[in-house]
Motif scaffolding. Structure first.
Motif, short mmCIF file in Angstrom:
data_model
loop_
_atom_site.label_atom_id
_atom_site.label_comp_id
_atom_site.label_asym_id
_atom_site.label_seq_id
_atom_site.Cartn_x
_atom_site.Cartn_y
_atom_site.Cartn_z
N ALA A 136 0.78 -1.17 -0.07
CA ALA A 136 0.01 -0.04 -0.06
C ALA A 136 0.90 1.09 -0.13
O ALA A 136 0.53 2.10 -0.59
N GLU A 137 1.88 1.24 0.84
CA GLU A 137 2.89 2.42 0.81
C GLU A 137 3.68 2.47 -0.62
O GLU A 137 3.87 3.84 -0.71
N ALA A 138 3.91 1.55 -1.16
CA ALA A 138 4.56 1.59 -2.32
C ALA A 138 3.92 2.12 -3.24
O ALA A 138 4.48 3.11 -4.10
N ALA A 139 2.55 2.01 -3.37
CA ALA A 139 1.70 2.63 -4.18
C ALA A 139 1.40 4.40 -3.85
O ALA A 139 1.85 4.93 -4.96
N GLU A 140 1.57 4.55 -2.46
CA GLU A 140 1.68 6.01 -2.29
C GLU A 140 2.78 6.62 -2.59
O GLU A 140 2.76 7.90 -2.96
N ILE A 141 3.74 6.10 -2.71
CA ILE A 141 5.12 6.73 -3.04
C ILE A 141 5.62 6.69 -4.44
O ILE A 141 6.63 6.94 -4.81
N GLY A 142 4.73 5.86 -5.37
CA GLY A 142 5.10 5.92 -6.60
C GLY A 142 6.03 4.58 -7.10
O GLY A 142 6.55 4.76 -8.07
N LEU A 143 6.27 3.73 -6.10
CA LEU A 143 7.18 2.66 -6.46
C LEU A 143 6.41 1.75 -7.28
O LEU A 143 6.82 0.95 -8.10
#
Ligand code: LHQ
Length: 263
Positions: free
Chosen positions: A174-181
């Motif tokens: 989920a965080e990977a999607a938030e930071i553009g990864l």
């Protein structure tokens, strides 16, 4: 064309070549053999007009845990780590980036080290909500390789990249999607359904145009604006000669959906 692989499962569905890294007991950790099979697969995909998109995922719980740490790379003849990288993961990462067809990575679990580099060598990434990204290198006293120090700051910014590299911070899907990864995070059980739908969509798009776009994006990482404008012009000359360009304009005029053939 038939090719056999020992570390990859490979199946074609229409225009999509689906590739599963297949060393599940080791979270699909990388070996020289796996890297060479991936390079051979990219060569095959480049030559075969029926392949218009690649989808890569991992078997079992992990996506790819990086270098297989049980597989010694040391040799008595002074073979160095950079020799190993130049023989394996570097040409693998280049083959994936230079392949003029789109590569979608479906990250199903842990994605670490050179396996993170493999994921970053793809064009788009979908992550399951069980995915976990970690650079891993510093965890065992290493510096980044396989292009991670090139792509990571470009995707998430230099400060986040430094934190991930210096501290081995774990980033869930989920965080990977938030930071553009990654482009998108999806519930684990829906990952492959969503990824296959996206891969089919990519395969139905103008393949030559996507290949030229991929070249433009790579060129932009090192070019001045003027160089990029010149390069775009050269690529556009090529795109404008394709049947898919004619079809795209005709479909627009006819007010219908285009039927791109990838040529
Ligand atoms: C593994 C591995 C692995 C072998 C899990 N190898 N078996 C380039 C050139 C030269 C030298 C070295 O490196 C490089 C580039 C690199 O890639 S450096 C980075 C190498 N990778 C790592 O340091 C990651 C090591 N793995 C982990 O930190 C964890 O396994 C992660 C966070 C990926 C997953 O954690 P868990 O979900 O807790 O799973 P686990 O640790 O229990 O692993 C599951 C199995 O996979 C386990 O086997 P076992 O028989 O005990 O069930 C692990 O031993 C095996 N495995 N990574 N890289």
């Amino acid at each position: 064309m038939t090719q056999t692989y020992e570390t990859l499962l490979v199946e074609q569905d229409g225009g999509v070549l689906e590739v599963t890294l297949n060393r599940p007991d080791k979270y699909n950790a990388l070996t020289s053999q796996l890297a060479h099979e991936m390079i051979a697969l990219c060569e095959r995909a480049e030559k075969d007009d029926s392949i218009r998109a690649i989808l890569i995922t991992g078997a079992g719980k992990g996506f790819c845990a990086g270098q297989d740490l049980d597989d010694s790379i040391s040799r008595p003849d002074g073979y160095s780590v950079s020799d190993h990288l130049n023989d394996t993961y570097n040409p693998m990462a280049m083959a994936m980036r230079n392949l003029p067809k789109p590569i979608l990575i479906a990250v199903n679990g842990a994605c670490a080290g050179a396996g993170f580099g493999l994921a970053l060598a793809g064009d788009l990434r979908f992550a399951s909500d069980k995915a976990l990204f970690l650079t891993a290198f510093i965890g065992i006293g290493l510096a980044p390789d396989t292009g991670v120090s090139f792509w990571l700051p470009r995707l998430v910014g230099p400060a986040r990249a430094a934190e991930m590299l210096y501290t081995n911070k774990r980033i869930p899907g989920a965080e990977a999607a938030e930071i553009g990864l990654v482009n998108k995070v999806v519930p684990h059980d829906e990952l492959m359904t969503e990824a296959r739908a996206m891969a089919q969509k990519l395969a139905a798009n103008p393949t030559v145009g996507i290949g030229l776009t991929k070249k433009a994006l790579l060129h932009s990482t090192t070019a001045t604006l003027q160089e990029q404008l010149d390069y775009e012009g050269q690529l556009q000359n090529m795109a404008a000669k394709t049947a898919d360009y004619k079809e795209g304009v005709a479909a627009f005029r006819d007010k219908r959906k285009p039927n791109f053939q990838g040529k």
